[in-house]
Motif scaffolding. Structure first.
Motif, PDB file in Angstrom:
ATOM      1  N   VAL A  14       0.346   4.029   1.321  1.00 56.77           N
ATOM      2  CA  VAL A  14       0.367   4.398   2.745  1.00 56.77           C
ATOM      3  C   VAL A  14      -0.267   3.248   3.517  1.00 56.77           C
ATOM      4  O   VAL A  14      -0.898   2.380   2.919  1.00 56.77           O
ATOM      5  CB  VAL A  14      -0.425   5.695   3.041  1.00 56.77           C
ATOM      6  N   HIS A  15      -0.088   3.225   4.810  1.00 54.15           N
ATOM      7  CA  HIS A  15      -0.673   2.162   5.656  1.00 54.15           C
ATOM      8  C   HIS A  15      -0.202   0.773   5.193  1.00 54.15           C
ATOM      9  O   HIS A  15      -0.969  -0.191   5.220  1.00 54.15           O
ATOM     10  CB  HIS A  15      -2.203   2.192   5.630  1.00 54.15           C
ATOM     11  N   ARG A  25       0.851  -1.193   0.000  1.00 57.18           N
ATOM     12  CA  ARG A  25       0.000   0.000   0.000  1.00 57.18           C
ATOM     13  C   ARG A  25       0.890   1.247   0.000  1.00 57.18           C
ATOM     14  O   ARG A  25       1.916   1.278   0.687  1.00 57.18           O
ATOM     15  CB  ARG A  25      -0.897   0.020   1.238  1.00 57.18           C
ATOM     16  N   PHE A  72      -2.599  15.571  -0.331  1.00 51.66           N
ATOM     17  CA  PHE A  72      -2.237  14.261   0.231  1.00 51.66           C
ATOM     18  C   PHE A  72      -0.897  13.748  -0.293  1.00 51.66           C
ATOM     19  O   PHE A  72      -0.047  13.326   0.492  1.00 51.66           O
ATOM     20  CB  PHE A  72      -3.360  13.251  -0.025  1.00 51.66           C
ATOM     21  N   ARG A  80     -10.745  11.406  -1.274  1.00 49.47           N
ATOM     22  CA  ARG A  80     -10.518   9.993  -0.919  1.00 49.47           C
ATOM     23  C   ARG A  80     -11.432   9.093  -1.750  1.00 49.47           C
ATOM     24  O   ARG A  80     -11.041   7.993  -2.134  1.00 49.47           O
ATOM     25  CB  ARG A  80     -10.788   9.776   0.574  1.00 49.47           C
ATOM     26  N   GLN A 112      -6.562   0.628  -5.582  1.00 53.77           N
ATOM     27  CA  GLN A 112      -6.775  -0.835  -5.517  1.00 53.77           C
ATOM     28  C   GLN A 112      -6.439  -1.488  -6.849  1.00 53.77           C
ATOM     29  O   GLN A 112      -5.948  -2.615  -6.896  1.00 53.77           O
ATOM     30  CB  GLN A 112      -8.219  -1.179  -5.115  1.00 53.77           C
ATOM     31  N   PHE A 170      -7.173  15.266  10.757  1.00 59.94           N
ATOM     32  CA  PHE A 170      -6.155  14.918   9.773  1.00 59.94           C
ATOM     33  C   PHE A 170      -5.206  16.094   9.551  1.00 59.94           C
ATOM     34  O   PHE A 170      -5.445  17.197  10.005  1.00 59.94           O
ATOM     35  CB  PHE A 170      -6.830  14.475   8.465  1.00 59.94           C
ATOM     36  N   ARG A 218      -8.827  -3.940   9.624  1.00 61.59           N
ATOM     37  CA  ARG A 218      -7.360  -3.901   9.461  1.00 61.59           C
ATOM     38  C   ARG A 218      -6.817  -2.668  10.171  1.00 61.59           C
ATOM     39  O   ARG A 218      -7.239  -1.543   9.899  1.00 61.59           O
ATOM     40  CB  ARG A 218      -6.970  -3.882   7.984  1.00 61.59           C
ATOM     41  N   TYR A 223      -9.214   5.762  -3.474  1.00 63.44           N
ATOM     42  CA  TYR A 223      -9.156   4.366  -3.022  1.00 63.44           C
ATOM     43  C   TYR A 223      -9.440   3.380  -4.152  1.00 63.44           C
ATOM     44  O   TYR A 223      -8.783   2.341  -4.265  1.00 63.44           O
ATOM     45  CB  TYR A 223     -10.092   4.143  -1.826  1.00 63.44           C
ATOM     46  N   GLY A 262     -11.128   4.512   8.815  1.00 65.49           N
ATOM     47  CA  GLY A 262     -10.799   5.544   9.791  1.00 65.49           C
ATOM     48  C   GLY A 262      -9.396   5.422  10.344  1.00 65.49           C
ATOM     49  O   GLY A 262      -8.605   4.561   9.946  1.00 65.49           O
ATOM     50  N   ASN A 263      -9.096   6.299  11.278  1.00 68.81           N
ATOM     51  CA  ASN A 263      -7.810   6.321  11.980  1.00 68.81           C
ATOM     52  C   ASN A 263      -8.052   6.343  13.482  1.00 68.81           C
ATOM     53  O   ASN A 263      -9.194   6.517  13.924  1.00 68.81           O
ATOM     54  CB  ASN A 263      -7.018   7.574  11.592  1.00 68.81           C
ATOM     55  N   ARG A 291      -2.713  -1.808  -6.969  1.00 67.43           N
ATOM     56  CA  ARG A 291      -2.159  -2.735  -5.976  1.00 67.43           C
ATOM     57  C   ARG A 291      -2.588  -4.171  -6.255  1.00 67.43           C
ATOM     58  O   ARG A 291      -1.792  -5.100  -6.147  1.00 67.43           O
ATOM     59  CB  ARG A 291      -2.639  -2.299  -4.590  1.00 67.43           C
ATOM     60  N   PHE A 326     -10.042  -1.553   1.175  1.00 66.65           N
ATOM     61  CA  PHE A 326     -11.011  -0.638   1.791  1.00 66.65           C
ATOM     62  C   PHE A 326     -11.195   0.576   0.886  1.00 66.65           C
ATOM     63  O   PHE A 326     -10.240   1.052   0.277  1.00 66.65           O
ATOM     64  CB  PHE A 326     -10.512  -0.177   3.156  1.00 66.65           C
TER      65      PHE A 326
END
Ligand code: HEM
Length: 703
Positions: free
Chosen positions: A86-87, A84, A173, A370, A378, A165, A124, A374, A159-160, A381, A350
């Motif tokens: 990020v994360h 990923r 970003f 966002r 995906q 943020f 996750r 996302y 979420g975080n 990735r 996600f």
């Protein structure tokens, strides 16, 4: 007729309790027999020898013809997918969400219609900056991404563990992520924000100041995923069957309460057990201690939004719980680890745009961005638009559509109609009643690239957060900022950050400047709007103020030596079990030690591999002779000295005194030092442990 050469010789070799077959070069072969199946190629062909490639003679060149070898290496060469962006480092688990009561008045989402409804879930947790193989205790935001497999499709709350943020608009970003990740010329530091590029960007991005307060607080070094809150961050909407909208913010609250570690401890945990958070979640779930969170909603209407101090579309702002009480609406329980990390945790995708009918977006410009990012990421990735065919990403409700083909298509349509409208009488077809309807908000205006003026207050809530912390938590923020900025080589960046901190709180700015050795205080940074100092403290923001008053889910490390009191150890084990906590024994040798009564105490860790940073509290059940011997070992002295420095509760038998003294710890230093020679003292110790840490010791140890 030609006879084939001997392929695999069959001499038997015994390696301890294993019987194997030895090949001509001494290599070992394990052969299929009984219930153990025959190894095959991916095409299903049985394999005779998995130890040797096909060659011309035993010492000759390998042959292209060796299809088994080629298939095996080809597949291995392609095992990795991009991590990923990020994360990248994360850990997931399965579970369920249980709805408490119907929320039909607010939303038509099926998941909220019936009390007691259980919806499968996958969660996750992650760090943000580090790569997949980085350590768990980075000072970082934690991702808290929840996938709910509802009857109306997947709902992802991505979420975080922090409710705000760094940036207000998604266009920033890539800059923000580039700045925090390793610097591009030198490719370090890994998984750390303590470097020039990050603080350069931050010090030129005042909107990040509120987030920086959270990031420098103890929230960034959680003790466990199980002890963290989670936040949807943005304002979303709930929409009911009458198409009426209510604004909502999502908050997950851990049943076991919040807890973090100390920074000095985090640094050492990363060395002792880089998988500390993973192992903790794995151990808890595998032992049946299922972590649980309550979903809380902050619900509000347009009037509240209009009257609130800040813009509810600004993702750098919270609505304090004291201003708008969160309402618990359900619980999330994690009760099963994935069978396969890659298939589930790595491939799970996600996406903020996955919402069921009855949940909708607000115009928060970060959320809007966002919703594009996302899906896009995906594809990169996971490599195919068919990533929804991967079981972890597939809905668990019936689904029908006309999307077809593409790489790795697993679920293929049957029948003639792959379009609609059609005259074959075949579905699927749209449904205005059941389908997702966007909330029909009235929007009009000029097409502009503008930040709303209502987003311009960058300091007031940062100050509110800082002032809502207890004294130890404020000290931790000062120390975190000092540490991070001390890693910046450019003094201008340090001073620039101090100029912002002076706007957050004068004492904070001065304290950090002093610790950094900045002789002359810089002028406070020019603020777009004057920071407010009238926002009341919000006790809900402090971890320490909201302690669980329970030691459940925590872990005691008991250091033993030969001659330890087995009866006392049993008392301790019983009390820890009763509390819902876990005990692990650390011994000079992992095989264990003989207790005073001749019984045997098994070790879980050897002293070198079981430092006290891995535990929430420690007990020293050592004989005097054992203590003398352990006192000669640096690891044992560190065990004690660290537990003390990290403000942990320390129980000890009288025999442990020589070890305490050699470790520089006064056995009578404070109420966190508890002698347990009597069984009654065990309950005093466990009661003390419920406070989790004795922060009043901190000033004495100068943590
Ligand atoms: C409130 C702000 C944000 C939060 C709470 C957040 C949260 C998360 C989380 C939890 C993940 C990891 C998901 C997982 O475990 O697989 C993630 C991944 C990601 N986020 Fe965000 N994020 C935020 C802002 C953004 C923004 C503004 C963007 C881009 C415009 C973005 C792009 C991404 C990307 C590309 C990934 C990698 C996804 C993947 O490869 O599976 N995020 N984010």
């Amino acid at each position: 007729m030609a006879r084939s050469a001997r392929q695999s010789p069959g001499e038997t070799a015994t390696i301890h309790e294993q019987k194997l077959t030895r090949g001509s070069g001494g290599e070992l072969h394990q052969l299929a027999q009984g219930d153990i199946p025959v190894l095959t190629t991916a095409q299903g062909g049985p394999v005779s020898d998995d130890q040797n490639t096909l060659k011309i003679g035993a010492r000759g060149p390998a042959l292209m013809e060796d299809f088994f070898f080629r298939e095996k290496i080809f597949h291995f060469d392609h095992e990795r997918i991009p991590e990923r962006v990020v994360h990248a480092r994360g850990y997931g688990a399965h579970g369920f969400f249980e709805t408490y009561e119907s929320l039909a008045a607010y939303t038509r989402a099926d998941i909220f219609q019936r009390a007691g409804e259980k919806t499968p879930a996958f969660v996750r947790f992650s760090t943000v900056a580090g790569s997949k193989g980085s350590f768990d205790l980075a000072r970082d935001v934690r991702g808290f991404a929840v996938k709910l497999y509802t009857q109306e499709g997947n709902w992802d709350i991505v979420g975080n563990n922090m409710p705000v943020f760094f940036i207000q608009d998604a266009i920033k970003f890539p800059d923000m992520v580039h700045a925090v990740k390793e610097e591009p010329d030198r490719a370090f530091p890994q998984a750390q924000s303590a470097h020039d590029n990050f603080w350069d960007f931050i010090s030129l991005t005042p909107e990040s100041m509120h987030m920086i307060m959270w990031l420098m607080s103890d929230r960034a070094i959680p003790r466990s995923f199980r002890f963290m809150q989670g936040f949807g961050v943005h304002t979303f909407r709930l929409v009911n069957a009458k198409d009426e909208s209510t604004f909502v913010k999502f908050i997950w609250k851990p049943k076991l309460g919040m807890q973090s570690v100390a920074w000095n401890e985090a640094v050492k945990i990363n060395g002792a057990d880089p998988d500390f958070h993973r192992r903790d979640l794995w151990d808890a779930i595998q032992s049946g201690n299922f972590p649980e969170w309550e979903l809380n909603l902050q619900l509000f209407d347009q009037d509240f939004a209009d009257g609130f101090d800040f813009d509810i579309l600004d993702p750098t702002k919270i609505i304090p719980e004291e201003v708008l009480a969160p309402i618990p609406v359900g619980r999330l329980v994690l009760d099963r680890m994935p069978d396969n990390f890659f298939a589930e945790t790595e491939q799970v995708a996600f996406m903020t745009q996955n919402v069921p009918p009855g949940v909708d977006f607000s115009n928060d410009p970060l959320l809007q961005g966002r919703n594009f990012s996302y899906l896009d990421t995906q594809l990169k990735r996971l490599g195919s638009p068919n990533f929804t065919h991967i079981p972890i990403n597939a809905p668990k409700c019936p689904f029908h559509h006309f999307q077809q083909d593409g790489h790795m298509a697993m679920r293929n349509p049957v029948g003639r109609a792959n379009y609609q409208p059609n005259s074959w009488g075949e579905g699927p077809r749209e449904s205005p009643q059941q389908g997702f309807r966007s909330f029909a908000d009235a929007e009009e205006g000029q097409k502009v690239r503008l930040r709303p003026e209502s987003f311009a207050d960058h300091y007031s809530q940062a100050r509110q957060f800082f002032l809502s912390q207890t004294a130890p938590e404020q000290r931790h923020i000062v120390m975190a900022l000092t540490f991070e900025l001390s890693k910046c080589e450019n003094p201008a960046i340090r001073a620039r950050m101090v100029s912002h901190l002076l706007n957050v709180d004068q004492t904070l700015g001065e304290a950090v400047a002093d610790k950094l050795g900045i002789g002359k205080l810089p002028k406070p940074a020019d603020a777009a709007v004057p920071p407010r100092d009238d926002l009341p403290a919000s006790p809900a923001l402090s971890i320490i103020e909201n302690g669980p008053e329970s030691f459940a889910g925590r872990k005691v490390g008991v250091l033993v030596s030969p001659g330890a009191d087995a009866g006392l150890l049993r008392e301790l084990q019983a009390a820890i079990d009763k509390e819902g906590a876990v005990m692990e024994v650390i011994a000079p040798r992992v095989g264990g030690v003989e207790a005073s009564d001749g019984s045997w105490i098994e070790g879980k860790h050897m002293i070198d591999g079981g430092p006290s940073v891995l535990f929430d509290a420690v007990a020293l059940l050592v004989s005097e002779e054992g203590a003398e011997r352990l006192a000669g070992e640096a690891t044992a002295r560190d065990f004690v000295a660290d537990a003390f420095a990290h403000c942990k509760f320390i129980a000890f038998s009288a025999g442990a005194v020589p070890l305490l003294q050699k470790a520089g710890v006064d056995p009578k230093a404070d109420e966190g030092m508890i002698v347990i020679d009597e069984p009654e003292a065990v309950s005093t110790y466990i009661e003390s442990c419920r406070k989790l840490r004795l922060w009043s010791r901190e000033m004495a140890v100068k943590l």
